[in-house]
Design an enzyme around this catalytic site. Structure first.
Site, PDB file in Angstrom:
ATOM      1  N   TYR A  49       0.846  -1.191   0.000  1.00 50.07           N
ATOM      2  CA  TYR A  49       0.000   0.000   0.000  1.00 50.07           C
ATOM      3  C   TYR A  49       0.884   1.244   0.000  1.00 50.07           C
ATOM      4  O   TYR A  49       1.468   1.600   1.008  1.00 50.07           O
ATOM      5  CB  TYR A  49      -0.941   0.025   1.217  1.00 50.07           C
ATOM      6  CG  TYR A  49      -1.908  -1.142   1.282  1.00 50.07           C
ATOM      7  CD1 TYR A  49      -2.129  -1.963   0.173  1.00 50.07           C
ATOM      8  CD2 TYR A  49      -2.597  -1.431   2.460  1.00 50.07           C
ATOM      9  CE1 TYR A  49      -3.015  -3.035   0.236  1.00 50.07           C
ATOM     10  CE2 TYR A  49      -3.483  -2.502   2.526  1.00 50.07           C
ATOM     11  CZ  TYR A  49      -3.685  -3.303   1.415  1.00 50.07           C
ATOM     12  OH  TYR A  49      -4.555  -4.362   1.492  1.00 50.07           O
TER      13      TYR A  49
ATOM     14  N   PHE B  39     -12.856  -5.925   0.526  1.00 51.14           N
ATOM     15  CA  PHE B  39     -13.949  -5.324  -0.239  1.00 51.14           C
ATOM     16  C   PHE B  39     -15.298  -5.724   0.360  1.00 51.14           C
ATOM     17  O   PHE B  39     -16.190  -6.181  -0.338  1.00 51.14           O
ATOM     18  CB  PHE B  39     -13.850  -5.766  -1.709  1.00 51.14           C
ATOM     19  CG  PHE B  39     -14.440  -4.781  -2.686  1.00 51.14           C
ATOM     20  CD1 PHE B  39     -14.430  -3.426  -2.406  1.00 51.14           C
ATOM     21  CD2 PHE B  39     -15.009  -5.200  -3.878  1.00 51.14           C
ATOM     22  CE1 PHE B  39     -14.976  -2.512  -3.298  1.00 51.14           C
ATOM     23  CE2 PHE B  39     -15.559  -4.297  -4.783  1.00 51.14           C
ATOM     24  CZ  PHE B  39     -15.533  -2.956  -4.487  1.00 51.14           C
TER      25      PHE B  39
END
Length: 276
Positions: free
Chosen positions: A59, A204
């Protein structure tokens, strides 16, 4: 909803955690635009009872872990930080699995430095690299576990066979696969992890899926005076007691809204109507 916590060894974590992936630049690449706000969001998460935070070397890459350390280090004792390794990031939205042992070793050492810790609470293999024997990929992980640099090991986007294959090499405590109301292709993996007592961390989690489902969620949300996102999260919490949720957001308001999902009790009927 039953139990609101999940145990990793001695440590109990709240099942509603926080995923930090959005606290990066566009395409999960580069530094987050408003760093002050990102630090505020992380601190608010912990102030509101979150003690499970999910990040990754990929990330940013790297920026996200450093941000978390800047916001929260030294970490309070009951804060459980999960990170991942095993992806190359050539550019925005570009993710290339790399299970080369040198890369994995480098990711682990880098995560320790960026998070400013001596030991990583949960290190997850971001993907199994199809071009590298998984035993080779995991050799530096097993070594780090032996040296006390990693406390727990998890996997991401894996099949049941792959979990079993890794379990022959070293103990696994968690699996992070794509899963939400609208996409339940990993149903069998979720059931397998529940049987094995492993944590299942859907990434998600907020995708509400096809339009038909969105209408159903909307109707239930109105009944509970809740948002559709809260209902999607409440459904996951009720689906299985080994599910840990890591919804991410850049907004303190959304963060607090997501955390309220833990207070919503769906009836069996509501749960079933969304499941079908």
């Amino acid at each position: 909803m039953g139990k609101t916590t999940f145990k990793f060894g001695e440590l109990e974590v709240n099942r509603l955690g926080y995923g930090a992936m959005q606290l990066t630049g566009n395409g999960v690449f580069g530094e987050v635009e408003d760093r002050e706000n990102a630090i505020t969001v992380l601190r608010e998460a912990v102030a509101n009872g979150v003690n499970f935070i999910d990040t990754a070397e990929a990330y940013g890459p790297k920026f996200n872990e450093s941000l978390i350390a800047d916001a929260l280090s030294p970490f309070q004792k009951d804060l459980f930080i999960a990170t991942k390794g095993g992806f190359d990031r050539p550019g925005p939205n570009n993710w290339v699995p790399n299970g080369a042992p040198d890369k994995i070793k480098q990711d682990i050492e880098g995560s320790l430095q960026r998070l400013k810790v001596d030991s990583i609470d949960l290190w997850q293999l971001h993907r199994i690299d199809p071009n590298v024997d998984v035993a080779k990929t995991l050799a530096p992980v097993a070594e780090a576990v032996k040296e006390g640099k990693i406390k727990n090991v998890g996997l991401s986007e894996v099949t049941i066979d792959q979990i079993k294959q890794v379990q022959d090499i070293l103990p696994v405590v968690s699996v992070q696969n794509l899963y939400n109301l609208g996409n339940r292709q990993w149903e069998s993996v979720l059931d397998f992890t529940a049987e094995q007592g492993l944590a299942f961390i859907p990434w998600f989690p907020l995708a509400s899926g096809p339009h038909k489902l969105a209408d159903k969620i909307q109707a239930i949300a109105e009944k509970h005076k809740a948002t559709t996102a809260q209902i999607a999260l409440a459904w996951l919490l009720k689906r299985s007691s080994n599910i840990l949720l890591i919804p991410g957001t850049k907004s303190v308001e959304h963060l607090k809204e997501n955390l309220k999902a833990a207070e919503i009790e769906l009836t069996e009927e509501e749960f079933e109507s969304l499941a079908n």
